[in-house]
Motif scaffolding. Sequence first.
Motif, PDB file in Angstrom:
ATOM      1  N   GLU C  70       0.834  -1.207   0.000  1.00  0.00           N
ATOM      2  CA  GLU C  70       0.000   0.000   0.000  1.00  0.00           C
ATOM      3  C   GLU C  70       0.869   1.258   0.000  1.00  0.00           C
ATOM      4  N   THR C  71       1.979   1.211   0.776  1.00  0.00           N
ATOM      5  CA  THR C  71       2.866   2.370   0.808  1.00  0.00           C
ATOM      6  C   THR C  71       3.475   2.623  -0.558  1.00  0.00           C
ATOM      7  N   ILE C  72       3.841   1.539  -1.256  1.00  0.00           N
ATOM      8  CA  ILE C  72       4.380   1.707  -2.607  1.00  0.00           C
ATOM      9  C   ILE C  72       3.329   2.352  -3.505  1.00  0.00           C
ATOM     10  N   VAL C  73       2.049   1.921  -3.347  1.00  0.00           N
ATOM     11  CA  VAL C  73       0.980   2.502  -4.170  1.00  0.00           C
ATOM     12  C   VAL C  73       0.861   3.999  -3.919  1.00  0.00           C
ATOM     13  N   ILE C  74       0.932   4.399  -2.629  1.00  0.00           N
ATOM     14  CA  ILE C  74       0.746   5.820  -2.302  1.00  0.00           C
ATOM     15  C   ILE C  74       1.879   6.660  -2.887  1.00  0.00           C
ATOM     16  N   VAL C  75       3.122   6.189  -2.699  1.00  0.00           N
ATOM     17  CA  VAL C  75       4.256   6.968  -3.212  1.00  0.00           C
ATOM     18  C   VAL C  75       4.203   7.017  -4.736  1.00  0.00           C
ATOM     19  N   THR C  76       3.795   5.894  -5.365  1.00  0.00           N
ATOM     20  CA  THR C  76       3.677   5.899  -6.826  1.00  0.00           C
ATOM     21  C   THR C  76       2.611   6.886  -7.286  1.00  0.00           C
ATOM     22  N   ALA C  77       1.502   6.994  -6.509  1.00  0.00           N
ATOM     23  CA  ALA C  77       0.467   7.962  -6.871  1.00  0.00           C
ATOM     24  C   ALA C  77       1.015   9.379  -6.808  1.00  0.00           C
TER      25      ALA C  77
END
Lengths: 122, 146, 95
Positions: C70-77
């Motif tokens: 989820e953290t990877i998703v947020i930073v990617t966003a």
Amino acid sequence: MLETFLGRYVYAFVVALLAIGLYGMLTKRNLVKKLIGMTIFQTAIFLFFIEGSTKMGATVPVIVAELGSDPARYVNPLPHALILTAIVVSVATIGVALALVLKIYRTYQSIDEDDILKEMGK
Amino acid sequence: MIQKHESIVIQVVARALVPLILLFGVYVIVFGHYGPGGGFQGGVILATGVILHRLCLGRDFSHRTLPPGLAGGAAIAGLLLFGLMGIVPMVFGGAFLDYAHLPLPGYSTVDLRYLGIGIVEVAIGLAVMGASVVIFDSLAGGDSDA
Amino acid sequence: MKFLVFFVLGVFAVLMFYATTSLPDRGDPAAPANVYVSPDYIERSLEDTGTPNLVTAVLADYRGYDTLGETIVIVTAGLACIIILLKRKDYDTKT
């Protein structure tokens, strides 16, 4: 019949929210209104998960000494953890979607679907 | 481009509130072990503090005090810290994200996992705060024709 | 067109209501979601991790891999937002 309704009435609200969100995404021509519909849809799913974590006679999932570690006295912590991450991810998704809408507005000077399609056809 | 708000009341109140909001965000992050709180909630509270600063005091001043590059750096640093917390136990003989194998002598397994959860919460808070501020900055940054 | 949308919505709502009839009652302690792994989390969390807040223990320890994703998703966003709204000179002058 009444027993069934009292046990399941929460799901009726969730289904109503899902239908409202889907209606917004399907019928509105404005891209921002479509995003609002998507947010309502996501919120319905969050509520469904949180509703599934409840237990009658249970309290919040923070262990206190008086109650010990009895699983019947605490609500299910797993949906809370899943939805906690899902809410923040949904905020990030909405951020990306708004960035795309802003880019569309700068390119076509409109966020109305019909105008954009007309402009793209030129 | 966001201008400084013309009302002196809003400027003073914003200046007074921002440190308190940031402090409350840090409190929510580190209180995650014992009550409602944790990295996600605290990170978002930190981001609201920074966004309030941006909205009320104008972009020029706010970008000088809280540089936007710092937010991106915080996001990447949080992600790297989280990844490191996964890799380091692997190097020392555990599984991925198995905090019980952190190389700190003199701590019991329970204490190591407690500590690992704390570090991971801080990492999540940094990543969420940075990403939220970066999203706000890039959405509010345009001054061409909006 | 409008009729078709309402037809689709009606079918959707009816299907969903039909699906809710097989879901467990509200607050049922014996519901499938509450008996499979969650009692283990509640019983073992304090002695395993020393963390009274079960949500934090599940989020950061038992399901840390999920949270990393989820953290990877947020930073990617965040990165995607920067890239989408980047001002490219050659592109912007053309449109």
